[in-house]
Design an enzyme around this catalytic site. Structure first.
Site, PDB file in Angstrom:
ATOM      1  N   HIS A   1      -2.784  -1.957   9.975  1.00 35.76           N
ATOM      2  CA  HIS A   1      -2.203  -3.267  10.268  1.00 35.76           C
ATOM      3  C   HIS A   1      -1.030  -3.056  11.225  1.00 35.76           C
ATOM      4  CE1 HIS A   1      -3.692  -6.140   6.969  1.00 35.76           C
ATOM      5  NE2 HIS A   1      -4.409  -5.029   6.838  1.00 35.76           N
TER       6      HIS A   1
ATOM      7  N   GLU B   1       0.813  -1.228   0.000  1.00 33.54           N
ATOM      8  CA  GLU B   1       0.000   0.000   0.000  1.00 33.54           C
ATOM      9  C   GLU B   1       0.843   1.273   0.000  1.00 33.54           C
ATOM     10  OE1 GLU B   1      -3.627   0.427   2.066  1.00 33.54           O
ATOM     11  OE2 GLU B   1      -4.146  -1.703   1.984  1.00 33.54           O
TER      12      GLU B   1
END
Length: 416
Positions: free
Chosen positions: A287, A51
């Protein structure tokens, strides 16, 4: 020049940094804070990222870390953006390669974006850490996200197909003598079909389980949030993550991995990292990061072990049934709906043309409105027609190819 891998070991970090432009909260501040910490505490030999979708974020990371990590690579191929995959390394990079998944969601789910970023597996071939060691093939991937636990929004079939492709790539490098490490946000829980495919077909083992033992999902749900991280390896949906604090305590799970070829690598340590908070901001990402240390073994002609024949054949059947069911239901239904929209839109536009002729004599200004809305209807219909005719056929062929590959593998296994 910084030294890489001390002795015969490599310490690795994999981290999904949640770098969605305009969507991820305090993206710039979080990513810059991550890069600064990486520079000040350069404990890792290789850092695999997911990402990283903006040039600005990647430049910040490279500029801040270039003295520590001289070898960098961000992968670019995609439709609107790249796949968001990148690597920082103290270990010299020999070669790189990107494989984009043929099966990757749908363009009609534009609000999710997985199809548009071109989800992939990025291959980085690294120099062996010592003479006589196996060369390392690092596979970094970010698989299609599940947006529900069950149903069409779970995209279970898509991830199963992607797992098959990853396993094929991993097996190719393993047979060529590389020590394969598969890392990233694989969006698949331990024991799921994609997870089992990558273990069975690529012969990869879970580095977390090599150190901490098998994952027990039921026990994980009953643990405290602290133990879910420390003992269960939970990297996603932890209540201790400020961006996921609204999740239920039983939703924490492990989605970030380092799966390894244990004939050429030995796991020495595995832990969840970057669980602390950035002062005044919160967690580094939605995360937590996953870190593992591996001993790279000497070059070997051994191949990773596979499960028993009966177990592999059962896995093949499960994958084939899942893909066949998807093609018979969702793919066919979606194709029919999109093409139906195209033909209805074309009919409506033709009808509007007749209306415009009549209205132009009675209220000329109204004909402009009919022309505008008719053109809008036709434009959306043409888009649906293209997706239904081109994308749905392409997806059907890509999934049929998976079924054929699985059939080939099953035939070879039965004849052996």
């Amino acid at each position: 020049m910084p030294t890489h891998a001390q002795g015969d070991s490599i310490k690795l970090l994999t981290f999904n940094l949640w770098g969605l432009k305009y969507v991820s909260k305090q993206r710039r501040e979080r990513i810059v804070a991550f890069a600064r910490k990486l520079r000040s505490q350069p404990d890792y030999d290789v850092v695999a990222l997911q990402e990283i979708w903006t040039d600005e974020d990647w430049k910040s990371i490279v500029d801040l870390c270039q003295e520590v990590y001289p070898y960098t690579r961000r992968y670019s191929s995609g439709i609107l953006t790249g796949p968001g995959l990148a690597i920082l390394s103290k270990v010299p990079i020999r070669r790189t390669f990107l494989y984009r998944f043929p099966v990757n969601g749908t363009p009609t789910a534009f609000y999710r974006g997985d199809w548009y970023v071109g989800k992939s597996v990025a291959v980085t071939l690294l120099e062996p850490p010592y003479e006589g060691a196996s060369p390392v093939a690092l596979l970094n991937s970010h698989m299609h996200a599940p947006y529900a636990l069950t149903g069409s929004s779970a995209y279970a079939c898509v991830r199963a197909c992607q797992a098959w492709d990853i396993a094929s790539v991993a097996q190719t490098y393993s047979e060529a003598g590389y020590a394969v490490i598969l890392v990233g946000d694989l969006n698949s829980r331990p024991g799921s079909l994609p997870y089992r495919i990558m273990q069975s077909e690529a012969g990869l083992t879970d580095s977390w389980e090599e150190i901490h033992g098998p994952t027990d999902s039921d026990k994980l749900r009953q643990m405290s949030p602290e133990d879910q991280i420390k003992l269960g390896g939970a990297t996603c949906d932890s209540t201790l993550n400020t961006w996921r604090a609204d999740r239920g305590p039983d939703e924490a799970c492990r989605l970030d991995y380092a799966l390894i070829d244990n004939t050429r690598l030995r796991a020495l340590d595995a832990s969840v990292q970057f669980t602390e908070k950035i002062p005044g901001i919160g967690s580094y990402s939605d995360h937590f990061a996953y870190s593992a240390t591996f001993e790279v073994l000497a070059t070997s002609n051994m191949l990773p072990s596979r499960p028993p024949k009966s177990e592999r054949l059962q896995l093949y059947q499960e994958l084939t049934d899942l893909v066949a069911e998807y093609l018979a239901s969702r793919n066919s239904w979606q194709s029919r709906l999109l093409l139906w929209h195209f033909w209805v839109s074309a009919f409506v536009f033709i009808a509007f043309l007749a209306v415009i002729v009549v209205v132009s004599f009675l209220a000329p200004w109204a004909s402009i409105l009919f022309l505008f809305f008719g053109g809008l209807v036709l434009a959306t219909g043409l888009l649906s027609g293209q997706i239904g005719f081109l994308f749905c056929r392409s997806e059907r062929r890509a999934m049929t190819e998976i079924i054929l590959q699985v059939a080939d593998a099953a035939r070879l296994l039965q004849d052996s």
